[in-house]
Scaffold this motif. Structure first.
Motif, short mmCIF file in Angstrom:
data_model
loop_
_atom_site.label_atom_id
_atom_site.label_comp_id
_atom_site.label_asym_id
_atom_site.label_seq_id
_atom_site.Cartn_x
_atom_site.Cartn_y
_atom_site.Cartn_z
N LEU A 21 50.70 55.00 32.54
CA LEU A 21 51.49 55.66 33.58
C LEU A 21 52.03 57.00 33.12
CD1 LEU A 21 53.43 52.54 34.96
CD2 LEU A 21 51.48 53.71 36.00
N GLU A 22 52.69 57.03 31.98
CA GLU A 22 53.22 58.30 31.49
C GLU A 22 52.09 59.22 31.05
OE1 GLU A 22 56.09 59.44 31.95
OE2 GLU A 22 57.26 59.80 30.13
N GLY A 23 50.94 58.64 30.69
CA GLY A 23 49.80 59.45 30.27
C GLY A 23 49.37 60.45 31.31
N PHE A 24 49.30 60.03 32.58
CA PHE A 24 48.84 60.99 33.58
C PHE A 24 49.90 62.04 33.89
CE2 PHE A 24 50.50 57.72 36.61
CZ PHE A 24 51.34 58.51 37.38
N ASP A 25 51.20 61.69 33.80
CA ASP A 25 52.15 62.77 34.09
C ASP A 25 52.35 63.69 32.89
OD1 ASP A 25 54.51 61.75 32.67
OD2 ASP A 25 54.80 60.36 34.31
N LEU A 173 44.98 64.61 29.28
CA LEU A 173 44.63 65.76 30.12
C LEU A 173 43.64 65.35 31.20
CD1 LEU A 173 44.33 68.69 27.53
CD2 LEU A 173 45.76 68.69 29.59
N VAL A 174 42.63 64.59 30.83
CA VAL A 174 41.64 64.12 31.82
C VAL A 174 42.31 63.19 32.82
CG1 VAL A 174 39.50 62.84 32.13
CG2 VAL A 174 39.75 64.36 30.17
N HIS A 175 43.11 62.27 32.33
CA HIS A 175 43.83 61.32 33.19
C HIS A 175 44.71 62.07 34.19
CE1 HIS A 175 45.18 57.38 34.21
NE2 HIS A 175 46.35 57.41 33.58
N GLY A 230 36.59 49.85 26.78
CA GLY A 230 37.37 51.06 27.03
C GLY A 230 36.50 52.28 27.17
N ALA A 231 35.51 52.41 26.26
CA ALA A 231 34.57 53.54 26.35
C ALA A 231 33.77 53.50 27.64
CB ALA A 231 33.64 53.54 25.13
N ALA A 232 33.33 52.29 28.04
CA ALA A 232 32.56 52.14 29.28
C ALA A 232 33.41 52.52 30.50
CB ALA A 232 32.06 50.71 29.41
N ALA A 233 34.68 52.15 30.48
CA ALA A 233 35.57 52.51 31.59
C ALA A 233 35.73 54.02 31.70
CB ALA A 233 36.94 51.84 31.41
N GLY A 252 39.32 54.36 36.43
CA GLY A 252 38.54 54.30 35.20
C GLY A 252 39.32 54.76 33.98
N THR A 253 39.99 55.91 34.08
CA THR A 253 40.79 56.38 32.93
C THR A 253 42.01 55.49 32.72
OG1 THR A 253 41.86 58.01 34.39
CG2 THR A 253 40.04 58.78 33.01
#
Length: 334
Positions: A21-25, A173-175, A230-233, A252-253
């Motif tokens: 959750l915090e990763g995307f913000d 950053l991608v997320h 995780g890599a496949a996702a 996916g991310t």
């Protein structure tokens, strides 16, 4: 299941929730300085996370509190040994939170630009240092027979930990870009797709290298399976982004980050802080835990309150689910 194991799993769950959750913000905060062309576009990016960023940080607060109560020796060793990076993360989170609130209090563009830089820096620092910190926890740090950290700051800057930091930085950053694509319309959405696809190539290579290194150094079959999933996702997220399937790409991310964090905790168990001085000096879930009575009280509290917190957060995301664009930003808005 032993209560010590149950609480290790619960803390792992809280950190998984925090990172996904915090990763995307964090990602969105960094993107404010990358592809927003003007103040109106920066406001769009900030508004995508405006209703949720503070709620996302609650996961970290609860995780820290749970660690302190359930595994006080783990908490003490971690926060004493990782004092400087955790202090930098804390300062960055404070500055970032203040910037969200203060950037719109004055109309001068210079004032807003300064706070925008605080948002960018306040997102960059934890995005990098959380990866460094967790990679060091799994790798092990110098801990003596009394359970005290005996290394220095530069012990934490080893190749494995630095790779972990680059992974969290690039993947966040991608997320964040995929979240922007999911939450916006128009030119910003298109730019978010292009950025996610380009940055995703770099992030994917770094993430695969980190997963392989973790599997070879610290893992068994279960760790390998979780890492591969995780890599496949992540690959699925990139394919969905190329197909303009925003929801599936973000999912996916979301799954990729959650699986890789889970992989780290699985690789760590049953230890919570391995020692590089002597394996016998490492902290385990049994040796670092509180009393059974304390864990029992905490368990009943978690059973009551955790569903309420999760339910409220799901509701808040549902309420603010619609896309926004520069057309939704009036000229006189802050």
């Amino acid at each position: 299941m032993e209560l010590t194991t149950l609480w290790f799993i619960f803390i792992a769950f809280l950190f998984v929730g925090y990172f996904v959750l915090e990763g995307f913000d964090f990602g969105v905060g960094m993107l404010v300085g990358i592809f927003a062309k003007n103040d109106k576009e920066r406001r769009v990016l900030i508004n995508t996370i405006g209703p949720v960023w503070d709620g996302n940080e609650v996961w970290l607060i609860v995780a820290g509190g749970a660690m302190f109560a359930a595994f006080p020796e783990w908490y003490a060793t971690l926060f004493s040994g990782f004092y400087l990076p955790l202090f930098l993360i804390l300062i960055a989170l404070i500055v970032r939170g203040v910037a969200f609130e203060y950037r719109g209090t004055r109309d001068e563009q210079q004032w807003k630009d300064r706070w925008d830089w605080m948002i960018i820096i306040g997102s960059f620092v934890p995005a990098l240092l959380w990866g460094v910190a967790f990679a060091n926890i799994v790798r092990g740090v110098p801990i003596d027979a009394s359970g005290e950290y005996v290394g220095g700051f530069f012990n934490l800057l080893n190749p494995y930990a630095l790779l972990g930091g680059l992974v969290t930085l690039s993947v966040f950053l991608v997320h964040g870009a995929l979240f922007v694509a999911l939450k916006t319309a128009g030119d910003i959405r298109e730019r978010a797709h292009v950025f996610a696809q380009r940055c995703g190539l770099v992030a994917g290579v770094l993430a695969v290298a980190f997963i392989v290194w973790t599997g070879l150094s610290h893992g068994d079959a279960v760790v390998w399976v979780i890492g591969v999933l995780g890599a496949a996702a992540f690959v699925a997220a990139m394919l969905a982004s190329y197909a303009q399937r925003d929801g599936w790409a973000f999912t996916g991310t979301f799954l990729a980050i959650g699986l890789v964090v889970t992989m780290l905790f699985v690789a760590l168990f049953p230890e919570v802080m391995p020692s590089t001085v002597d394996p016998a000096y490492g902290l385990t879930v049994e040796g670092a835990s509180s009393t059974p009575y304390t864990l029992k009280i905490m368990t009943w509290s978690a059973v009551v309150f955790l569903p309420i917190v999760i339910g409220y957060q799901i509701w808040s995301y549902w309420v603010f689910r619609k896309r926004i664009s520069t057309e939704n930003m009036p000229a006189d808005a802050h």
